[in-house]
Design an enzyme around this catalytic site. Structure first.
Site, PDB file in Angstrom:
ATOM      1  N   ASP A   1      68.792  31.996  60.213  1.00 29.09           N
ATOM      2  CA  ASP A   1      70.024  31.290  59.851  1.00 29.09           C
ATOM      3  C   ASP A   1      69.860  29.876  60.391  1.00 29.09           C
ATOM      4  O   ASP A   1      69.638  29.685  61.593  1.00 29.09           O
ATOM      5  CB  ASP A   1      71.245  31.948  60.498  1.00 29.09           C
ATOM      6  CG  ASP A   1      71.562  33.317  59.898  1.00 29.09           C
ATOM      7  OD1 ASP A   1      70.919  33.695  58.906  1.00 29.09           O
ATOM      8  OD2 ASP A   1      72.453  34.000  60.426  1.00 29.09           O
TER       9      ASP A   1
ATOM     10  N   ASP B   1      78.210  39.106  51.719  1.00 34.69           N
ATOM     11  CA  ASP B   1      78.747  39.053  53.089  1.00 34.69           C
ATOM     12  C   ASP B   1      80.048  39.856  53.158  1.00 34.69           C
ATOM     13  O   ASP B   1      81.143  39.277  53.177  1.00 34.69           O
ATOM     14  CB  ASP B   1      79.051  37.593  53.479  1.00 34.69           C
ATOM     15  CG  ASP B   1      77.810  36.726  53.481  1.00 34.69           C
ATOM     16  OD1 ASP B   1      76.797  37.140  54.046  1.00 34.69           O
ATOM     17  OD2 ASP B   1      77.865  35.616  52.905  1.00 34.69           O
TER      18      ASP B   1
END
Ligand code: 1PR
Length: 589
Positions: free
Chosen positions: A286, A444
């Site tokens: 990330d 998500d």
């Protein structure tokens, strides 16, 4: 790699090539031409030079890149091996090559179209018929066959008997065939000498089948539902369906043996045990700018990436290029970069992220996925960028796959509402141009407990562990903008719709489990991986090697992704793989 790079094809055919005005002979004519070997070189002198300089001892490789997509990885691998690249600009460049690499990208029909229009098809046929050193990769293998069913039937170069057809997903095999699979070597092919029982990386939905008619060509097969052609070899002519430039050390040795047939390659110290498609272990980075503006690898707890200190700064777990390089050496089967603030920062303004990709792809020879901010965008000066342009820039910079998060949610919601495929969503546009296998949808979701299965309009599951108020059911609500906003669509519904809209793979995160180290959300991963026939990557929650075996044993996930445990060096990738092997789960070693 099957895809349709219309924009690039057109621009190459009309701008790059001086002979683009050649009349458009039909593919059937081309096919006949190949058999008749009718090409007359405009430069016979050069052709003679070519024939007499066949030693293949120089360090120059000719690359046929017709502009349809990402051949950066092939370029990087060639350069990494110490060779220089000369690009084909005219058909004569093909005829004059000492060694030619043809990394076919794009869809079969579009590739044939551009090869025909530019006169390259005839040059290729002549070159191959003259037994000149040739290596085709992926579509570069398929085009040698008689025809393909991809958007067809469409005739190919017709050098090898056989038809290229689509994998059959009805027997439980997920299509596209993505991942590391084993070869069954049928005959001595020299370039495969170091492959042995090691896995190599495939990504495709179409394949050629071995038959009595083409058996003199087939040097290896691979099994995925049925046996398909993994490589061909006749004399100096080679082609592989897999991607040597993405197959780690083993793949580099395939390229090295082609580029320098006298080389011994690098014998791998470990013995492979490849027998089938391996489960993949993916390292995820990330990435975002920290408060000083430097691009760093970060990692959150349930998507909160800030330190819980007075300064509240973004957690900094290292530099993206260095970490990616380390994970490649450690045995990661793939590396993913997620630009987690892409929803608010325009990626093409985010040049450091593109630089990260460029640098990483110079030394990392496994697939790279990049996501974050892939959507249509109008900048401060009113300049409009389509999501396709954003994705193309990522591909050009070294990505093999792009991942779409928020924008896929909006597209799915719209499709559910209207039942109309507009073809305009980022998902549809990018998969049409670059192929389904190049488009991942990143989901998500957040778990929402309910008392009964009919409390919501979305698919619920009976949870293994009851909710805080004893709820026995839950649905998984999709979110956008890095988990900041819940949307009226469930993970199950989203997965099914994005498969229909052209996604080739699903990256399934779970906000509840992210960064917790307590294991993957098995309920969620089972729900989604049973609902679709494209590969699903399980993500979020890995804390120990046992979590990986659990997710592979209890669900149909094709890959498992982790971040925190790798960044904090709690569990090396190699330990995960050793554990999986011990549990009888095939992995690439
Ligand atoms: O919506 O198209 O711009 O894409 C944004 C992308 O960034 C999405 O793929 C989304 O998942 C990701 N993202 C956005 N915000 C965050 C965040 O953490 N605040 N990261 C974020 C998602 C999830 C995984 C993570 C696993 C494994 N991170 O990638 O690496 O959960 O972690 P673990 O092994 O430590 O548990 P768009």
């Amino acid at each position: 790699m099957e895809a349709v790079a219309y924009a690039s094809f057109t621009s190459f055919a009309t701008k790059s090539l001086p002979f683009s005005s050649l009349s458009q002979s039909s593919i059937i004519n081309l096919h006949q031409n190949c058999h008749k070997n009718t090409l007359k070189s405009k430069s016979p002198r050069k052709l003679v030079v070519c024939a007499s300089s066949a030693s293949s001892s120089g360090s120059v490789v000719t690359l046929l890149d017709y502009g349809a997509g990402n051949v950066r990885s092939v370029r990087n691998a060639i350069r990494y091996l110490g060779f220089e690249i000369e690009d084909v600009r005219t058909p004569e460049d093909i005829l004059n090559a000492d060694r030619l690499i043809f990394p076919g990208v794009g869809a079969f029909a579009s590739a044939m179209d551009v090869l025909t229009k530019t006169g390259m098809a005839e040059a290729l046929c002549t070159y191959i018929k003259n037994d000149r050193p040739f290596l085709g990769i992926c579509l570069g293998l398929q085009l040698l066959f008689e025809s393909s069913e991809e958007n067809g039937p469409v005739n190919g170069l017709g050098l090898i008997p056989g038809v290229v057809g689509r994998f059959n997903s009805s027997n439980g095999f997920r299509v596209p065939h993505i991942g590391w699979n084993a070869l069954q070597v049928a005959k001595d092919s020299e370039i495969l000498d170091d492959v042995g029982d090691h896995h190599v990386y495939f990504v495709h939905s179409y394949r050629a089948m071995p038959s009595d008619d083409n058996k003199e060509w087939v040097s290896s097969t691979c099994n995925y539902g049925d046996d398909f052609v993994a490589s061909i070899r006749r004399g100096n002519v080679h082609a592989v369906q897999f991607h040597p430039e993405k197959s780690g050390d083993v793949g580099l040795s395939v390229l090295r043996r082609f580029l320098n047939p006298k080389s011994q390659g690098t014998k791998k110290s470990t013995q492979g045990k490849a027998s089938k498609l391996a489960k993949r272990v993916i390292a995820c980075l990330d990435v975002r700018a920290n408060d000083k503006g430097d691009l760093v690898v970060t990692k959150g707890d349930q998507y909160d990436v800030r330190e819980h200190t007075k300064e509240n700064e973004v957690r900094n777990l290292g530099k993206p290029v260095e970490l990616a390089g380390q994970y490649y050496k450690d045995g990661a089967d793939e590396v993913s970069f997620l630009n987690i603030t892409g929803f608010r920062d325009f990626p093409l303004g985010d040049l450091p992220m593109l630089q990260v990709l460029r640098h990483t792809s110079e030394n990392v020879f496994v697939p790279l996925t990049v996501g974050g901010g892939i959507r249509d965008f109008t900048d401060a000066n009113g300049r409009y960028y389509s999501s396709l342009e954003v994705a193309s820039e990522y591909f050009r910079s070294g990505a093999d796959k792009i991942s779409i998060g928020s924008d896929a949610v909006y597209a799915a919601e719209e499709y559910i509402k209207t039942k109309v495929k507009t073809g305009k969503s980022s998902l549809e546009q990018i998969s049409k141009v670059y192929g389904n296998q190049a488009v991942v949808v990143s989901i998500d979701p957040r778990r929402v407990y309910v008392k009964g299965p009919n409390d919501v309009q979305f698919k619920t599951i009976r949870v293994t562990k009851p909710g805080p108020n004893g709820e026995e059911y839950a649905w998984y609500q999709c979110t956008v903008n890095g988990g900041r906003e819940g949307r009226p669509i469930g993970a199950y519904e989203l997965a099914k719709v994005v498969e229909e809209l052209g996604a080739g793979e699903i990256l399934l995160n779970c906000i509840d489990c992210d960064g917790q180290g307590k294991g993957f959300d098995i309920d969620l991963i089972k729900l989604v991986s049973d609902a679709v026939s494209i590969p699903v990557i399980a993500s979020s929650g890995a804390g120990a090697v046992e979590h990986f075996s659990e997710v592979f044993m209890k669900t149909n996930a094709s890959a498992a992704l982790a971040a925190g445990i790798f960044h904090r060096k709690e569990v090396p990738i190699q330990s995960v793989k050793e554990h999986l092997l011990k549990e009888g789960i095939e992995v690439r070693i």
